[in-house]
Scaffold this motif. Sequence first.
Motif, PDB file in Angstrom:
ATOM      1  N   MET A 107       1.097  -1.238  -0.347  1.00 35.43           N
ATOM      2  CA  MET A 107      -0.058   0.109  -0.326  1.00 35.43           C
ATOM      3  C   MET A 107       0.721   1.238   0.561  1.00 35.43           C
ATOM      4  O   MET A 107       1.045   1.908  -0.907  1.00 35.43           O
ATOM      5  N   ALA A 108       1.946   1.036   0.935  1.00 33.02           N
ATOM      6  CA  ALA A 108       2.910   2.463   0.511  1.00 33.02           C
ATOM      7  C   ALA A 108       3.484   2.485  -0.756  1.00 33.02           C
ATOM      8  O   ALA A 108       3.392   4.009  -1.212  1.00 33.02           O
ATOM      9  N   LEU A 109       3.566   1.730  -1.503  1.00 31.70           N
ATOM     10  CA  LEU A 109       4.037   1.700  -2.761  1.00 31.70           C
ATOM     11  C   LEU A 109       3.250   2.162  -3.583  1.00 31.70           C
ATOM     12  O   LEU A 109       3.623   3.397  -4.430  1.00 31.70           O
ATOM     13  N   MET A 110       1.808   1.611  -3.837  1.00 31.57           N
ATOM     14  CA  MET A 110       0.832   2.380  -3.831  1.00 31.57           C
ATOM     15  C   MET A 110       0.560   3.493  -3.767  1.00 31.57           C
ATOM     16  O   MET A 110       0.608   4.097  -4.767  1.00 31.57           O
ATOM     17  N   ALA A 111       0.689   4.313  -3.313  1.00 34.16           N
ATOM     18  CA  ALA A 111       0.778   5.432  -2.139  1.00 34.16           C
ATOM     19  C   ALA A 111       1.008   6.726  -2.673  1.00 34.16           C
ATOM     20  O   ALA A 111       1.303   6.999  -3.529  1.00 34.16           O
ATOM     21  N   LEU A 112       2.678   6.267  -2.760  1.00 34.74           N
ATOM     22  CA  LEU A 112       3.580   6.827  -3.603  1.00 34.74           C
ATOM     23  C   LEU A 112       3.639   7.363  -5.046  1.00 34.74           C
ATOM     24  O   LEU A 112       3.719   8.219  -5.359  1.00 34.74           O
ATOM     25  N   THR A 113       3.447   5.511  -5.545  1.00 34.84           N
ATOM     26  CA  THR A 113       3.590   6.334  -6.765  1.00 34.84           C
ATOM     27  C   THR A 113       1.983   6.962  -7.572  1.00 34.84           C
ATOM     28  O   THR A 113       2.175   8.027  -8.552  1.00 34.84           O
TER      29      THR A 113
END
Length: 478
Positions: free
Chosen positions: A415-421
């Motif tokens: 989810m963190a990777l999704m949010a950053l992207t």
Amino acid sequence: MDWLNQLVTVVNDFLWTNIVIIMLVGIGLWFTFRTGFVQIRRLPEMVRLLTEGAGASPRKGHISTFQAFCVSTASRVGVGNIAGIAIAVVMGGPGAVFWMWVIATIGAATGFVESTLAQIYKAPKKGGGFVGGPAYYIGNALGSHFFASFFAVILAVTYGLIFNSVQANTIALSLMTSYGDYLSAEGIGIAVAALTALVICGGVTRIAKVVAVMVPFMAGAYLLVAFAITVLNITMVPEVLVTIVRCAFDFDAVLGAGFAAALMTGVKRGLFSNEAGMGSVPNAAAAADASHPVKQGLVQSVGVYVDTMLVCTSSAMIVLLTPGWETSGLTGIELAQHALTTQLGGWTNTFMSVLVLFFAFSSVIGNYFYAEVNMDFISRRPWAVWVYRFMVIGMVYFGSVASLGLVWNLADLFMALMALTNLVAIFLLGRFAFESLKDYFDQKARGIRAPEFDPKVLSSQRGILAWPRRKEEEIAQD
């Protein structure tokens, strides 16, 4: 596997505390000012569009703005809105609730921008309807196929497989706790997997129809119980509200939590709950058959308020209005159940089991909706979607019978990777949402009741595939 779990925990703490939360709050504030506080000033229009869309009948193969709202609400309103809020109140004190309200207000602006962009850059779907979301506006508008594919894969794994196994696990644990003498985990797994198959194998339109019924029912039942508890303790409400605000700025660790704990707990819980900026909700927003992208942007902003201001606040009030909650030694779903039992009696054990079943199952099919949209981006081959559906059904069964440990931490990392992207993408594309917002209310100012979107009002038309609307696509109401 303990070392891997510890490593993922450390990475998660670093990403969420030092990068993701700062970006979510900072970009949310930027969008708030650039849209002229759209989430506050345009609230009456949001509510009008939501109620108008509730009575709309979409064309075959399409979903209405209201159905798209229900899909996104089904995914983000889940068991975490009950158990997670009880944990937040224990860890951060009553003041955490105040900071949840603040972050929801900021997040509503982010939710507006990402959902409006999803509508602008949606793509026509073979056989009717639309698909879209971060993968589409990253790939088509920003021209980065790598990051678009990266986002699509991460979301499909996180929501369709990991989150759904966790939700199925929650269903099984809840039913086994209440009816363990009559049920088995394997039997529950088969039943939940079969129900999931029945819904998701009908495609996104069937999912939209199912959640359009489930969401109002489950949310309404829970809010009704919370309202009843509030009425029964009406004399305590002013004191509780004052306590929430006072503890939000309390540096003296009242009720076990000071300012820093209240702030961080409220911000984290609010962001996890309403999902604004995460890049999940735009997948549902893009599917709506709206006459103007801003319509769905405004409707999805309401979803942030429904999630936090209504459902999460209801959970907090149920706990805070129950005497002795702070000394009970309980947290999570146990504290919520204790509060309900204390207030309304033992029948709430059955009520909570049924409610958890509805909340968790609606999240399963809402999560799958997001995943199928991204599977359409990853591969247009029909067999690929069917293979993925069988994988989802298998993970639902697995989640029902397995003990999930590392899974939650991996989900947080993804989810963190999704949010950053997604946050980088909507920050770069935000000006097109601002231009669309101006166009919508300029038309409203000219007396046009149902504004129509023409992409020529934007400073760039790159990546726009579904606009302007063809006459045969128009419906009487959307």
